[in-house]
Write a protein that holds these residues in place. Structure first.
Motif, PDB file in Angstrom:
ATOM      1  N   ASP A  20       0.843  -1.189   0.000  1.00  0.00           N
ATOM      2  CA  ASP A  20       0.000   0.000   0.000  1.00  0.00           C
ATOM      3  C   ASP A  20       0.883   1.245   0.000  1.00  0.00           C
ATOM      4  O   ASP A  20       1.126   1.862   1.007  1.00  0.00           O
ATOM      5  N   GLN A  21       1.406   1.563  -1.161  1.00  0.00           N
ATOM      6  CA  GLN A  21       2.206   2.772  -1.300  1.00  0.00           C
ATOM      7  C   GLN A  21       1.980   3.368  -2.680  1.00  0.00           C
ATOM      8  O   GLN A  21       1.348   2.763  -3.526  1.00  0.00           O
ATOM      9  N   THR A  22       2.477   4.543  -2.876  1.00  0.00           N
ATOM     10  CA  THR A  22       2.265   5.258  -4.129  1.00  0.00           C
ATOM     11  C   THR A  22       2.571   4.364  -5.325  1.00  0.00           C
ATOM     12  O   THR A  22       3.619   3.769  -5.420  1.00  0.00           O
ATOM     13  N   GLY A  23       1.602   4.253  -6.215  1.00  0.00           N
ATOM     14  CA  GLY A  23       1.808   3.505  -7.439  1.00  0.00           C
ATOM     15  C   GLY A  23       1.373   2.051  -7.387  1.00  0.00           C
ATOM     16  O   GLY A  23       1.417   1.368  -8.390  1.00  0.00           O
ATOM     17  N   TYR A  24       0.964   1.580  -6.233  1.00  0.00           N
ATOM     18  CA  TYR A  24       0.556   0.188  -6.092  1.00  0.00           C
ATOM     19  C   TYR A  24      -0.875   0.101  -5.583  1.00  0.00           C
ATOM     20  O   TYR A  24      -1.360   0.983  -4.906  1.00  0.00           O
ATOM     21  N   ASP A  25      -1.525  -1.008  -5.886  1.00  0.00           N
ATOM     22  CA  ASP A  25      -2.831  -1.310  -5.334  1.00  0.00           C
ATOM     23  C   ASP A  25      -2.667  -1.546  -3.827  1.00  0.00           C
ATOM     24  O   ASP A  25      -1.675  -2.158  -3.414  1.00  0.00           O
ATOM     25  N   PRO A  26      -3.594  -1.102  -2.981  1.00  0.00           N
ATOM     26  CA  PRO A  26      -3.465  -1.273  -1.534  1.00  0.00           C
ATOM     27  C   PRO A  26      -3.276  -2.726  -1.082  1.00  0.00           C
ATOM     28  O   PRO A  26      -2.686  -2.959  -0.040  1.00  0.00           O
ATOM     29  N   ASN A  27      -3.731  -3.689  -1.849  1.00  0.00           N
ATOM     30  CA  ASN A  27      -3.596  -5.090  -1.450  1.00  0.00           C
ATOM     31  C   ASN A  27      -2.444  -5.810  -2.155  1.00  0.00           C
ATOM     32  O   ASN A  27      -2.324  -7.023  -2.054  1.00  0.00           O
ATOM     33  N   TYR A  28      -1.606  -5.072  -2.855  1.00  0.00           N
ATOM     34  CA  TYR A  28      -0.497  -5.687  -3.574  1.00  0.00           C
ATOM     35  C   TYR A  28       0.419  -6.422  -2.598  1.00  0.00           C
ATOM     36  O   TYR A  28       0.785  -5.898  -1.542  1.00  0.00           O
ATOM     37  N   CYS A  29       0.801  -7.650  -2.949  1.00  0.00           N
ATOM     38  CA  CYS A  29       1.669  -8.436  -2.065  1.00  0.00           C
ATOM     39  C   CYS A  29       2.615  -9.319  -2.876  1.00  0.00           C
ATOM     40  O   CYS A  29       2.906 -10.445  -2.502  1.00  0.00           O
ATOM     41  N   GLY A  30       3.113  -8.800  -3.966  1.00  0.00           N
ATOM     42  CA  GLY A  30       3.978  -9.584  -4.841  1.00  0.00           C
ATOM     43  C   GLY A  30       5.456  -9.376  -4.571  1.00  0.00           C
ATOM     44  O   GLY A  30       5.855  -8.783  -3.573  1.00  0.00           O
ATOM     45  N   GLU A  31       6.252  -9.887  -5.491  1.00  0.00           N
ATOM     46  CA  GLU A  31       7.702  -9.737  -5.452  1.00  0.00           C
ATOM     47  C   GLU A  31       8.161  -9.092  -6.754  1.00  0.00           C
ATOM     48  O   GLU A  31       7.568  -9.324  -7.795  1.00  0.00           O
ATOM     49  N   GLU A  32       9.232  -8.309  -6.657  1.00  0.00           N
ATOM     50  CA  GLU A  32       9.798  -7.663  -7.835  1.00  0.00           C
ATOM     51  C   GLU A  32      11.315  -7.677  -7.737  1.00  0.00           C
ATOM     52  O   GLU A  32      11.866  -7.591  -6.640  1.00  0.00           O
ATOM     53  N   VAL A  33      11.976  -7.758  -8.873  1.00  0.00           N
ATOM     54  CA  VAL A  33      13.430  -7.630  -8.915  1.00  0.00           C
ATOM     55  C   VAL A  33      13.748  -6.137  -8.963  1.00  0.00           C
ATOM     56  O   VAL A  33      13.219  -5.404  -9.803  1.00  0.00           O
ATOM     57  N   VAL A  34      14.606  -5.683  -8.068  1.00  0.00           N
ATOM     58  CA  VAL A  34      14.976  -4.268  -7.993  1.00  0.00           C
ATOM     59  C   VAL A  34      15.856  -3.917  -9.193  1.00  0.00           C
ATOM     60  O   VAL A  34      16.829  -4.615  -9.489  1.00  0.00           O
ATOM     61  N   VAL A  35      15.490  -2.836  -9.897  1.00  0.00           N
ATOM     62  CA  VAL A  35      16.248  -2.416 -11.075  1.00  0.00           C
ATOM     63  C   VAL A  35      17.027  -1.123 -10.845  1.00  0.00           C
ATOM     64  O   VAL A  35      17.865  -0.761 -11.662  1.00  0.00           O
ATOM     65  N   THR A  36      16.748  -0.433  -9.744  1.00  0.00           N
ATOM     66  CA  THR A  36      17.496   0.787  -9.443  1.00  0.00           C
ATOM     67  C   THR A  36      18.849   0.417  -8.845  1.00  0.00           C
ATOM     68  O   THR A  36      19.050  -0.712  -8.384  1.00  0.00           O
ATOM     69  N   GLU A  37      19.778   1.357  -8.849  1.00  0.00           N
ATOM     70  CA  GLU A  37      21.158   1.087  -8.428  1.00  0.00           C
ATOM     71  C   GLU A  37      21.232   0.535  -7.001  1.00  0.00           C
ATOM     72  O   GLU A  37      21.958  -0.396  -6.732  1.00  0.00           O
TER      73      GLU A  37
END
Length: 91
Positions: A20-37
């Protein structure tokens, strides 16, 4: 692994990133590979209340599970963190 390390009756505190943060659905609970430095190539897990319960409650009693939102007034974005306090269940 945490259930193995914490004695029965012992306490566990954890701070988990909320979906539940800017840019995501409040119920989002997935995983992502970080692409920033910063932390590039690592896997970032996001949590909602259901995911927290599913992972923690088999071994711990959740005493407190609070969502804290931290806002950045300059970017007008916010980040969420779950603060979870639990006690290891007796064997």
């Amino acid at each position: 692994e945490l259930a193995r390390l914490v004695k029965p009756g012992g306490y566990l505190y954890c701070s988990l990133i909320s979906g539940d943060q800017t840019g995501y659905d409040p119920n989002y609970c997935g995983e992502e590979v970080v692409v920033t430095e910063h932390e590039k190539g690592t896997i970032q897990s996001y949590f909602n209340r259901t995911k927290i319960r599913r992972l923690i409650e088999p071994f711990f009693e959740i005493l407190s599970c609070q969502l804290h939102k931290i806002s950045d007034p300059q970017s007008e974005k916010y980040h969420g963190r779950w603060h979870v306090i639990s006690r290891r269940r007796q064997l």
